[in-house]
Motif scaffolding. Structure first.
Motif, PDB file in Angstrom:
ATOM      1  N   MET A  46      33.662  24.736  46.282  1.00 15.28           N
ATOM      2  CA  MET A  46      32.663  24.566  45.216  1.00 15.28           C
ATOM      3  C   MET A  46      33.320  24.541  43.843  1.00 15.28           C
ATOM      4  N   LYS A  47      34.665  24.574  43.833  1.00  9.09           N
ATOM      5  CA  LYS A  47      35.466  24.518  42.607  1.00  9.09           C
ATOM      6  C   LYS A  47      35.288  25.756  41.719  1.00  9.09           C
ATOM      7  N   LEU A  48      34.961  26.893  42.338  1.00  9.77           N
ATOM      8  CA  LEU A  48      34.865  28.140  41.591  1.00  9.77           C
ATOM      9  C   LEU A  48      36.268  28.733  41.456  1.00  9.77           C
ATOM     10  N   LYS A  49      36.646  29.075  40.258  1.00 10.66           N
ATOM     11  CA  LYS A  49      37.995  29.587  39.989  1.00 10.66           C
ATOM     12  C   LYS A  49      38.010  31.097  39.784  1.00 10.66           C
ATOM     13  N   LYS A  50      36.871  31.680  39.406  1.00 12.56           N
ATOM     14  CA  LYS A  50      36.777  33.122  39.182  1.00 12.56           C
ATOM     15  C   LYS A  50      35.998  33.741  40.335  1.00 12.56           C
ATOM     16  N   ILE A  51      36.661  34.624  41.061  1.00 12.84           N
ATOM     17  CA  ILE A  51      36.061  35.248  42.242  1.00 12.84           C
ATOM     18  C   ILE A  51      36.040  36.760  42.042  1.00 12.84           C
ATOM     19  N   LEU A  52      34.891  37.356  42.272  1.00 12.16           N
ATOM     20  CA  LEU A  52      34.760  38.801  42.298  1.00 12.16           C
ATOM     21  C   LEU A  52      34.680  39.198  43.766  1.00 12.16           C
ATOM     22  N   LEU A  53      35.569  40.050  44.203  1.00 10.39           N
ATOM     23  CA  LEU A  53      35.617  40.474  45.593  1.00 10.39           C
ATOM     24  C   LEU A  53      35.238  41.946  45.656  1.00 10.39           C
ATOM     25  N   VAL A  54      34.077  42.232  46.236  1.00 10.85           N
ATOM     26  CA  VAL A  54      33.573  43.598  46.336  1.00 10.85           C
ATOM     27  C   VAL A  54      34.104  44.210  47.625  1.00 10.85           C
ATOM     28  N   VAL A  55      34.899  45.278  47.470  1.00  9.93           N
ATOM     29  CA  VAL A  55      35.567  45.929  48.600  1.00  9.93           C
ATOM     30  C   VAL A  55      35.452  47.445  48.455  1.00  9.93           C
ATOM     31  N   THR A  56      35.799  48.157  49.518  1.00  9.15           N
ATOM     32  CA  THR A  56      35.885  49.617  49.428  1.00  9.15           C
ATOM     33  C   THR A  56      37.259  49.997  48.886  1.00  9.15           C
ATOM     34  N   LYS A  57      37.345  51.155  48.285  1.00  8.32           N
ATOM     35  CA  LYS A  57      38.643  51.631  47.782  1.00  8.32           C
ATOM     36  C   LYS A  57      39.624  51.805  48.936  1.00  8.32           C
ATOM     37  N   LYS A  58      39.110  52.209  50.088  1.00  8.79           N
ATOM     38  CA  LYS A  58      39.947  52.412  51.275  1.00  8.79           C
ATOM     39  C   LYS A  58      40.653  51.123  51.695  1.00  8.79           C
ATOM     40  N   ALA A  89      21.907  43.874  47.065  1.00  5.57           N
ATOM     41  CA  ALA A  89      21.512  44.062  45.663  1.00  5.57           C
ATOM     42  C   ALA A  89      22.450  45.028  44.948  1.00  5.57           C
ATOM     43  N   GLU A  90      22.825  46.116  45.606  1.00  2.00           N
ATOM     44  CA  GLU A  90      23.724  47.088  44.980  1.00  2.00           C
ATOM     45  C   GLU A  90      25.117  46.486  44.780  1.00  2.00           C
ATOM     46  N   GLY A  91      25.573  45.688  45.734  1.00  2.67           N
ATOM     47  CA  GLY A  91      26.848  44.999  45.581  1.00  2.67           C
ATOM     48  C   GLY A  91      26.840  44.062  44.387  1.00  2.67           C
ATOM     49  N   LEU A  92      25.740  43.372  44.194  1.00  2.00           N
ATOM     50  CA  LEU A  92      25.593  42.472  43.050  1.00  2.00           C
ATOM     51  C   LEU A  92      25.565  43.262  41.740  1.00  2.00           C
ATOM     52  N   LEU A  93      24.883  44.400  41.742  1.00  2.00           N
ATOM     53  CA  LEU A  93      24.845  45.246  40.544  1.00  2.00           C
ATOM     54  C   LEU A  93      26.235  45.728  40.144  1.00  2.00           C
ATOM     55  N   ARG A  94      27.108  45.944  41.114  1.00  3.48           N
ATOM     56  CA  ARG A  94      28.481  46.363  40.824  1.00  3.48           C
ATOM     57  C   ARG A  94      29.217  45.311  39.990  1.00  3.48           C
ATOM     58  N   CYS A  95      28.784  44.066  40.080  1.00  2.00           N
ATOM     59  CA  CYS A  95      29.444  42.954  39.384  1.00  2.00           C
ATOM     60  C   CYS A  95      28.822  42.652  38.025  1.00  2.00           C
TER      61      CYS A  95
END
Length: 111
Positions: A46-58, A89-95
């Protein structure tokens, strides 16, 4: 207007235990590559260059070892921590602080 891709990969993978005690569900190989590569490639197509990757600290160090900052793929990856899976929704709020008024595309890390 900037566009941002978000991949939610912060779950525990409890239904796949005991495998997910040692590795994130999204890093398990499916066919010829880790599962996380499939949603990542969709965002890249989709030609997106900025990616936010939601992960656990572990699991963060495993993702960092595999993907780094994304520069080797021609993208920029920012890691966002979600301490426990509380839904999409909570994952999205983190961003929230990273997306402001940008257009975004959200995809689950196991799709």
């Amino acid at each position: 207007m900037d566009r941002v891709g978000i991949i939610l990969a912060g779950g525990y993978g409890t239904r796949l235990r005991p495998v997910t005690k040692a590795i994130s569900k999204h890093l398990i190989p499916i066919h010829d590559k880790p599962m996380i590569f499939y949603p990542l490639s969709i965002l890249m197509l989709m030609k997106l260059k900025k990616i936010l990757l939601v992960v656990t600290k572990k699991d963060y160090s495993q993702y960092l070892a595999l993907l780094g900052d994304g520069s080797k793929y021609g993208i920029s990856i920012t890691y966002i921590f979600q301490d426990e899976p509380k839904g999409i929704a909570e994952g999205l709020l983190r961003c929230e602080e990273y997306i402001k008024k940008k257009r975004l595309c959200l995809i689950l890390g196991d799709n």
